[in-house]
Enzyme design. Structure first.
Site, PDB file in Angstrom:
ATOM      1  N   ARG A   1       0.828  -1.222   0.000  1.00 40.64           N
ATOM      2  CA  ARG A   1       0.000   0.000   0.000  1.00 40.64           C
ATOM      3  C   ARG A   1       0.857   1.264   0.000  1.00 40.64           C
ATOM      4  O   ARG A   1       0.544   2.245  -0.664  1.00 40.64           O
ATOM      5  CB  ARG A   1      -0.939   0.007   1.214  1.00 40.64           C
ATOM      6  CG  ARG A   1      -2.148  -0.879   0.980  1.00 40.64           C
ATOM      7  CD  ARG A   1      -2.972  -0.983   2.213  1.00 40.64           C
ATOM      8  NE  ARG A   1      -3.806   0.190   2.455  1.00 40.64           N
ATOM      9  CZ  ARG A   1      -4.344   0.450   3.657  1.00 40.64           C
ATOM     10  NH1 ARG A   1      -4.047  -0.331   4.675  1.00 40.64           N
ATOM     11  NH2 ARG A   1      -5.118   1.481   3.818  1.00 40.64           N
TER      12      ARG A   1
ATOM     13  N   HIS B   1      -6.921   8.066  11.872  1.00 39.95           N
ATOM     14  CA  HIS B   1      -6.443   6.672  11.832  1.00 39.95           C
ATOM     15  C   HIS B   1      -4.959   6.570  11.548  1.00 39.95           C
ATOM     16  O   HIS B   1      -4.484   5.508  11.147  1.00 39.95           O
ATOM     17  CB  HIS B   1      -7.237   5.884  10.775  1.00 39.95           C
ATOM     18  CG  HIS B   1      -8.689   5.753  11.137  1.00 39.95           C
ATOM     19  ND1 HIS B   1      -9.668   5.546  10.197  1.00 39.95           N
ATOM     20  CD2 HIS B   1      -9.328   5.836  12.332  1.00 39.95           C
ATOM     21  CE1 HIS B   1     -10.851   5.491  10.805  1.00 39.95           C
ATOM     22  NE2 HIS B   1     -10.675   5.653  12.093  1.00 39.95           N
TER      23      HIS B   1
ATOM     24  N   CYS C   1      13.243  -1.553  15.579  1.00 43.06           N
ATOM     25  CA  CYS C   1      13.443  -0.259  16.216  1.00 43.06           C
ATOM     26  C   CYS C   1      14.939  -0.004  16.448  1.00 43.06           C
ATOM     27  O   CYS C   1      15.624  -0.863  17.021  1.00 43.06           O
ATOM     28  CB  CYS C   1      12.702  -0.267  17.561  1.00 43.06           C
ATOM     29  SG  CYS C   1      13.012   1.183  18.573  1.00 43.06           S
TER      30      CYS C   1
ATOM     31  N   CYS D   1      15.384   0.103  20.555  1.00 34.71           N
ATOM     32  CA  CYS D   1      15.279  -1.057  21.465  1.00 34.71           C
ATOM     33  C   CYS D   1      15.251  -2.390  20.723  1.00 34.71           C
ATOM     34  O   CYS D   1      15.141  -3.446  21.341  1.00 34.71           O
ATOM     35  CB  CYS D   1      14.018  -0.933  22.331  1.00 34.71           C
ATOM     36  SG  CYS D   1      12.504  -1.330  21.436  1.00 34.71           S
TER      37      CYS D   1
ATOM     38  N   GLY E   1     -16.959  10.880   0.640  1.00 36.18           N
ATOM     39  CA  GLY E   1     -16.376   9.582   0.308  1.00 36.18           C
ATOM     40  C   GLY E   1     -16.152   8.646   1.469  1.00 36.18           C
ATOM     41  O   GLY E   1     -15.083   8.046   1.585  1.00 36.18           O
TER      42      GLY E   1
ATOM     43  N   ASN F   1     -21.117  11.590  -2.231  1.00 33.35           N
ATOM     44  CA  ASN F   1     -20.774  10.181  -2.351  1.00 33.35           C
ATOM     45  C   ASN F   1     -21.363   9.659  -3.654  1.00 33.35           C
ATOM     46  O   ASN F   1     -22.361  10.170  -4.124  1.00 33.35           O
ATOM     47  CB  ASN F   1     -21.335   9.399  -1.151  1.00 33.35           C
ATOM     48  CG  ASN F   1     -20.632   8.065  -0.951  1.00 33.35           C
ATOM     49  OD1 ASN F   1     -20.419   7.342  -1.922  1.00 33.35           O
ATOM     50  ND2 ASN F   1     -20.264   7.748   0.277  1.00 33.35           N
TER      51      ASN F   1
HETATM   52  C1  BV8 Z   1     -12.163   0.822  18.292  1.00 34.32           C
HETATM   53  C2  BV8 Z   1      -6.373   2.407   9.344  1.00 34.32           C
HETATM   54  C3  BV8 Z   1     -12.211   0.236  20.575  1.00 34.32           C
HETATM   55  C4  BV8 Z   1      -5.751   1.106   9.023  1.00 34.32           C
HETATM   56  C5  BV8 Z   1      -8.756   1.977   9.709  1.00 34.32           C
HETATM   57  C6  BV8 Z   1     -15.134  -5.842  16.851  1.00 34.32           C
HETATM   58  C7  BV8 Z   1     -13.900  -5.792  17.495  1.00 34.32           C
HETATM   59  C8  BV8 Z   1     -13.222  -4.568  17.700  1.00 34.32           C
HETATM   60  C9  BV8 Z   1     -13.788  -3.393  17.239  1.00 34.32           C
HETATM   61  C10 BV8 Z   1     -15.006  -3.472  16.601  1.00 34.32           C
HETATM   62  C11 BV8 Z   1     -15.690  -4.656  16.414  1.00 34.32           C
HETATM   63  N1  BV8 Z   1     -16.849  -4.393  15.736  1.00 34.32           N
HETATM   64  C12 BV8 Z   1     -16.923  -3.075  15.488  1.00 34.32           C
HETATM   65  C13 BV8 Z   1     -15.823  -2.515  16.030  1.00 34.32           C
HETATM   66  C14 BV8 Z   1     -15.481  -1.133  15.993  1.00 34.32           C
HETATM   67  C15 BV8 Z   1     -14.573  -0.975  14.776  1.00 34.32           C
HETATM   68  C16 BV8 Z   1     -15.482  -0.751  13.596  1.00 34.32           C
HETATM   69  O1  BV8 Z   1     -16.070   0.306  13.498  1.00 34.32           O
HETATM   70  N2  BV8 Z   1     -15.580  -1.759  12.708  1.00 34.32           N
HETATM   71  C17 BV8 Z   1     -16.448  -1.624  11.546  1.00 34.32           C
HETATM   72  C18 BV8 Z   1     -15.816  -2.335  10.341  1.00 34.32           C
HETATM   73  C19 BV8 Z   1     -17.807  -2.198  11.898  1.00 34.32           C
HETATM   74  N3  BV8 Z   1     -13.754   0.184  15.054  1.00 34.32           N
HETATM   75  C20 BV8 Z   1     -12.550   0.004  15.569  1.00 34.32           C
HETATM   76  O2  BV8 Z   1     -12.022  -1.072  15.763  1.00 34.32           O
HETATM   77  C21 BV8 Z   1     -11.849   1.298  15.955  1.00 34.32           C
HETATM   78  N4  BV8 Z   1     -11.352   1.155  17.285  1.00 34.32           N
HETATM   79  O3  BV8 Z   1     -13.359   0.724  18.218  1.00 34.32           O
HETATM   80  O4  BV8 Z   1     -11.455   0.606  19.446  1.00 34.32           O
HETATM   81  C22 BV8 Z   1     -11.328   0.576  21.707  1.00 34.32           C
HETATM   82  C23 BV8 Z   1     -11.604   1.719  22.457  1.00 34.32           C
HETATM   83  C24 BV8 Z   1     -10.789   2.005  23.531  1.00 34.32           C
HETATM   84  C25 BV8 Z   1      -9.690   1.206  23.829  1.00 34.32           C
HETATM   85  C26 BV8 Z   1      -9.404   0.072  23.029  1.00 34.32           C
HETATM   86  C27 BV8 Z   1     -10.221  -0.239  21.953  1.00 34.32           C
HETATM   87  C28 BV8 Z   1     -10.649   1.544  15.048  1.00 34.32           C
HETATM   88  C29 BV8 Z   1     -11.144   1.763  13.633  1.00 34.32           C
HETATM   89  C30 BV8 Z   1      -9.958   2.216  12.765  1.00 34.32           C
HETATM   90  C31 BV8 Z   1      -9.561   1.089  11.845  1.00 34.32           C
HETATM   91  N5  BV8 Z   1      -8.514   1.571  10.919  1.00 34.32           N
HETATM   92  N6  BV8 Z   1      -7.767   2.390   8.911  1.00 34.32           N
HETATM   93  C32 BV8 Z   1      -5.528   0.980   7.541  1.00 34.32           C
HETATM   94  O5  BV8 Z   1      -6.037   1.834   6.769  1.00 34.32           O
HETATM   95  O6  BV8 Z   1      -4.832   0.042   7.165  1.00 34.32           O
HETATM   96  S1  BV8 Z   1     -10.350   2.059   9.181  1.00 34.32           S
HETATM   97  C33 BV8 Z   1     -10.436   2.061   7.486  1.00 34.32           C
HETATM   98  O7  BV8 Z   1     -11.834   2.150   7.181  1.00 34.32           O
HETATM   99  C34 BV8 Z   1      -9.828   3.289   6.819  1.00 34.32           C
HETATM  100  O8  BV8 Z   1      -9.301   4.239   7.704  1.00 34.32           O
HETATM  101  C35 BV8 Z   1     -11.025   3.892   6.100  1.00 34.32           C
HETATM  102  O9  BV8 Z   1     -10.901   5.230   5.907  1.00 34.32           O
HETATM  103  C36 BV8 Z   1     -12.063   3.541   7.078  1.00 34.32           C
HETATM  104  C37 BV8 Z   1     -13.479   3.760   6.751  1.00 34.32           C
HETATM  105  O10 BV8 Z   1     -13.701   3.317   5.451  1.00 34.32           O
HETATM  106  P1  BV8 Z   1     -14.120   4.457   4.411  1.00 34.32           P
HETATM  107  O11 BV8 Z   1     -13.085   5.538   4.468  1.00 34.32           O
HETATM  108  O12 BV8 Z   1     -15.523   4.864   4.639  1.00 34.32           O
HETATM  109  O13 BV8 Z   1     -13.928   3.703   3.056  1.00 34.32           O
HETATM  110  P2  BV8 Z   1     -14.945   2.657   2.421  1.00 34.32           P
HETATM  111  O14 BV8 Z   1     -14.189   1.890   1.389  1.00 34.32           O
HETATM  112  O15 BV8 Z   1     -15.684   1.936   3.494  1.00 34.32           O
HETATM  113  O16 BV8 Z   1     -16.025   3.591   1.698  1.00 34.32           O
HETATM  114  C38 BV8 Z   1     -15.632   4.390   0.597  1.00 34.32           C
HETATM  115  C39 BV8 Z   1     -16.821   5.273   0.292  1.00 34.32           C
HETATM  116  O17 BV8 Z   1     -16.469   6.157  -0.755  1.00 34.32           O
HETATM  117  C40 BV8 Z   1     -18.028   4.483  -0.187  1.00 34.32           C
HETATM  118  O18 BV8 Z   1     -19.192   4.992   0.453  1.00 34.32           O
HETATM  119  C41 BV8 Z   1     -18.073   4.767  -1.698  1.00 34.32           C
HETATM  120  O19 BV8 Z   1     -19.411   4.840  -2.161  1.00 34.32           O
HETATM  121  C42 BV8 Z   1     -17.458   6.130  -1.758  1.00 34.32           C
HETATM  122  N7  BV8 Z   1     -16.759   6.443  -3.011  1.00 34.32           N
HETATM  123  C43 BV8 Z   1     -16.030   5.591  -3.790  1.00 34.32           C
HETATM  124  N8  BV8 Z   1     -15.523   6.292  -4.833  1.00 34.32           N
HETATM  125  C44 BV8 Z   1     -15.914   7.588  -4.691  1.00 34.32           C
HETATM  126  C45 BV8 Z   1     -16.709   7.691  -3.530  1.00 34.32           C
HETATM  127  N9  BV8 Z   1     -17.266   8.849  -3.116  1.00 34.32           N
HETATM  128  C46 BV8 Z   1     -17.010   9.947  -3.870  1.00 34.32           C
HETATM  129  N10 BV8 Z   1     -16.255   9.927  -4.990  1.00 34.32           N
HETATM  130  C47 BV8 Z   1     -15.698   8.774  -5.423  1.00 34.32           C
HETATM  131  N11 BV8 Z   1     -14.953   8.776  -6.554  1.00 34.32           N
HETATM  132 ZN    ZN Z   2      11.691   0.554  20.412  1.00 30.90          ZN
END
Ligand code: BV8
Ligand code: ZN
Length: 251
Positions: A67, A116, A151, A154, A191, A217
């Site tokens: 990526r 993120h 790292c 460490c 988006g 979107n």
């Molecule tokens: C948290 C970085 C708690 C990494 C990302 C079970 C276990 C644990 C957690 C959970 C669980 N179930 C649910 C959760 C919560 C979870 C969550 O929400 N899951 C979802 C899938 C249900 N959230 C988490 O785990 C978060 N942390 O809850 O921690 C906690 C609290 C305290 C202490 C300890 C723990 C962390 C979430 C962050 C994850 N990391 N990214 C990486 O990128 O490698 S998230 C990842 O998805 C990206 O950041 C991305 O941005 C994000 C959201 O996706 P979108 O950006 O919306 O992209 P997507 O493809 O989905 O949609 C694209 C859109 O664009 C579409 O609508 C499409 O129509 C549109 N589009 C396409 N082309 C165009 C367009 N629009 C306009 N123009 C175009 N041309």
């Molecule tokens: Zn270190």
């Protein structure tokens, strides 16, 4: 609809933008939930987790190096530049992004909150060591490497400085973003499928605080139910049109 959106933005006191992977789609960066998934037969949710990294750090680093290579070749598109221009015009006060691709910064956005993390930053999985590979000039060497990065302080495994599923968001970034959402009278949502929390709360906080939500979107999303205005279309096209109209109104 777009005229009403332009008027809302032009008259706003404190407008912010909230973006997701869709704003970078036209830059050639694959979205998360778009057709065909993200990488080989894996879904991002399977690899962007601490468990996957513990179980198979080589595979996770292969995924992120792939990526980083792809995103490193991507350029900001008209939508990223349009947001930077709205900030220069004084209309947009901040961009809150879920994306880790650094394209908003490359397009010139200054007040940026990366909820993120950032794919070009690495950090130590044990001590506090952090490195911005673009700033340190080590990005090329890092991408050419095939072995697991360690790292320099460490010796532990380095990891991408991004928020994985199941991990908490950076405290300061989240507090800043929530504070901005409470202050905003207009939020431009671009988006995002609005399925990932807590990021997806941002537009809801704007609404609850009496603000208005404009969504751009190509299809309806988890945000659409709270959007006052829904502009269906590609981010690049709609944003280019919108900035032109706002420019005429704020003169
Ligand atoms: C948290 C970085 C708690 C990494 C990302 C079970 C276990 C644990 C957690 C959970 C669980 N179930 C649910 C959760 C919560 C979870 C969550 O929400 N899951 C979802 C899938 C249900 N959230 C988490 O785990 C978060 N942390 O809850 O921690 C906690 C609290 C305290 C202490 C300890 C723990 C962390 C979430 C962050 C994850 N990391 N990214 C990486 O990128 O490698 S998230 C990842 O998805 C990206 O950041 C991305 O941005 C994000 C959201 O996706 P979108 O950006 O919306 O992209 P997507 O493809 O989905 O949609 C694209 C859109 O664009 C579409 O609508 C499409 O129509 C549109 N589009 C396409 N082309 C165009 C367009 N629009 C306009 N123009 C175009 N041309
Ligand atoms: Zn270190």
């Amino acid at each position: 609809m777009i005229e009403e959106a332009a008027r809302l933005m032009a008259r706003s006191r404190f407008a912010i933008a909230f973006t997701g992977a869709g704003i970078s789609a036209e830059s050639g960066v694959p979205t998360f939930r778009g057709p065909g998934g993200l990488w080989r037969q894996y879904r991002a949710e399977e690899l962007a987790t601490p468990e996957a990294f513990r179980r198979n750090p080589r595979l996770v680093w292969e995924f992120y190096r792939w990526r980083m290579n792809l995103i490193g070749k991507a350029k900001p598109n008209r939508a990223h530049y349009a947001l930077a221009e709205l900030e220069k015009m004084g209309v947009l006060k901040a961009v809150i992004t879920q994306n880790i691709d650094d394209l908003h910064r490359e397009a010139g956005t200054e007040n940026l909150i990366e909820l993120h993390g950032n794919i070009f930053r690495v950090r130590c999985s044990v001590c506090g060591y952090r490195e911005d590979l673009k700033k340190s000039g080590r990005l090329g060497e890092f991408l050419a490497g095939k072995s697991l990065p360690h790292c320099p302080d460490c010796g532990s495994l380095l990891r991408p400085d991004v928020v994985w599923f199941g991990e908490a968001l950076p405290e300061d970034a989240m507090n800043m973003a929530f504070g901005l959402a409470e202050r905003a009278d207009v939020c431009l949502v671009i988006g995002t499928s609005g399925v990932v929390y807590p990021a997806a709360y941002i537009p809801r906080i704007v609404k609850e605080s009496g603000g208005r939500v404009i969504e751009i979107n190509t299809e309806e999303s988890g945000i659409t139910p709270v959007a006052d205005i829904f502009l269906r279309g590609k981010a690049g096209e709609v944003m280019e049109e919108l900035v032109k109209m706002i420019g005429r109104l704020v003169k």
